[in-house]
Design an enzyme around this catalytic site. Structure first.
Site, short mmCIF file in Angstrom:
data_model
loop_
_atom_site.label_atom_id
_atom_site.label_comp_id
_atom_site.label_asym_id
_atom_site.label_seq_id
_atom_site.Cartn_x
_atom_site.Cartn_y
_atom_site.Cartn_z
N ASN A 9 0.87 -1.18 0.00
CA ASN A 9 0.00 0.00 0.00
C ASN A 9 0.91 1.23 0.00
OD1 ASN A 9 -1.79 2.05 0.48
ND2 ASN A 9 -2.39 1.36 2.53
N LYS A 11 0.13 4.28 -0.23
CA LYS A 11 -0.48 5.48 0.39
C LYS A 11 -0.24 6.70 -0.50
CE LYS A 11 -0.06 3.13 4.78
NZ LYS A 11 0.08 3.18 6.21
N HIS A 94 -9.29 1.00 5.13
CA HIS A 94 -8.01 1.26 5.78
C HIS A 94 -8.22 2.20 6.97
CE1 HIS A 94 -3.92 2.44 6.58
NE2 HIS A 94 -3.56 1.35 5.93
N GLU A 96 -6.59 4.61 8.01
CA GLU A 96 -6.39 6.04 7.71
C GLU A 96 -7.64 6.63 7.06
OE1 GLU A 96 -2.70 5.45 5.61
OE2 GLU A 96 -1.78 4.88 7.52
N GLU A 166 -5.07 -4.94 10.63
CA GLU A 166 -4.03 -3.93 10.81
C GLU A 166 -4.29 -3.18 12.12
OE1 GLU A 166 -2.11 -2.66 6.85
OE2 GLU A 166 -3.93 -1.49 7.06
N GLY A 172 2.90 2.21 10.80
CA GLY A 172 3.85 3.31 10.64
C GLY A 172 4.59 3.67 11.91
N SER A 212 3.86 -2.29 10.26
CA SER A 212 5.31 -2.36 10.47
C SER A 212 5.91 -3.72 10.12
CB SER A 212 5.67 -1.95 11.91
OG SER A 212 5.27 -0.60 12.13
P1 13P Z 1 3.39 0.29 7.67
O1 13P Z 1 3.89 -1.00 7.05
O2 13P Z 1 4.11 1.50 7.19
O3 13P Z 1 3.27 0.18 9.15
O4 13P Z 1 1.87 0.49 7.11
C1 13P Z 1 0.98 -0.56 7.18
C2 13P Z 1 -0.24 -0.19 6.43
O5 13P Z 1 -0.97 0.72 6.81
C3 13P Z 1 -0.55 -0.92 5.20
O6 13P Z 1 -1.82 -0.64 4.73
#
Ligand code: 13P
Length: 249
Positions: A9, A11, A94, A96, A166, A172, A212
């Site tokens: 992803n 982003k 997601h 976010e 997740e 992140g 992560s």
């Molecule tokens: P990270 O791997 O940067 O923690 O992000 C995970 C994520 O949100 C994948 O959709």
């Protein structure tokens, strides 16, 4: 049997030139692997990514979509628009999108329906916040997110659904769920599916872990029996790291 999947992803990262450069790096790393590989660039780069990867073993997927077919929805993109450029899979829910753009379970249920009506596959994301885990409410939260957005579906829809657990506190942050925490939750999710749809459906759905995942922890996380792959953020922005994760299978 269910598939192993590693999806990147991206982003809101990478302009056109950066997208093309990362895609050439990815193509260089590509080899036969035991996992399906997907990448989700931004909307503006989906078409060129689809063109560039037409012959490659990497599927280009979308990070989001709107539930309507078309109409007065300024700034939005529909399932048929995605399909028209060759995108067959969409990430929905997601954390976010939920936290920053107010996406609710009810809205996500509409998006899920629209994606399925357009014969798209869905990577459906969910996960608890830190406070939910601290108060031992994480199983309830996750069950609620799955139930509210997906349990109206008939059993036949599940062949097009991939789940992605997740935990918000691991996204992140560099702090990953331990392989044991991931396995415990994935097992719970599979039991939740079993109770609603039966064991065959429960065993056929791929459940990815995200939060992560890095080259140095992927192998251990993926070795757990109910973890069928990963949804990768930061480490998907570097081809060597991403393929180190893909090759952890
Ligand atoms: P990270 O791997 O940067 O923690 O992000 C995970 C994520 O949100 C994948 O959709």
């Amino acid at each position: 049997m269910r598939k192993n999947i590693v999806a990147g992803n991206w982003k809101m990262n990478n302009d056109l030139a950066q997208t093309q450069a990362l895609i050439s790096d990815l193509v260089e790393q590509t080899q036969t692997s035991n996992a399906e590989v997907m990448i989700a660039p931004t909307f503006t780069n989906l078409y060129s990514a689809c063109e560039a990867l037409r012959e490659a073993n990497i599927e280009v997927i979308s990070q989001n979509m709107h539930f309507a077919k078309n109409g007065a929805y300024t700034g939005e993109i529909s399932a048929c628009m995605l399909k028209s450029i060759g995108v067959e899979t969409v990430i929905l829910g997601h954390s976010e999108r939920r936290a920053q753009f107010g996406e609710t379970d009810a809205l996500l249920a509409e998006k899920v329906n629209a994606a399925l009506e357009n014969n798209m596959r869905i990577i459906f994301c969910f996960g608890e916040e830190l406070n939910d885990r601290k108060t031992d409410n994480h199983f309830n939260v996750v069950k609620g997110q799955i139930k509210n957005a997906l349990f109206h579906l008939p059993e036949s829809a599940w062949k097009n659904i991939i789940l992605a657990y997740e935990p918000v506190w691991a996204i992140g942050t560099g702090e990953t769920a331990s392989p044991e925490q991931a396995q415990e939750m994935h097992k719970f999710i599979r039991e939740t599916l079993d109770n609603k749809y039966g064991v065959d459906t429960a065993n056929s759905v791929s459940i990815l872990y995200g939060g992560s995942v890095k080259p140095n922890n992927a192998k251990e996380i993926f070795s757990k029996p109910d973890v069928d792959g990963g949804l990768i953020g930061g480490a998907a922005l570097n081809a060597i790291d991403f393929y180190a994760i893909v090759n952890a299978f």
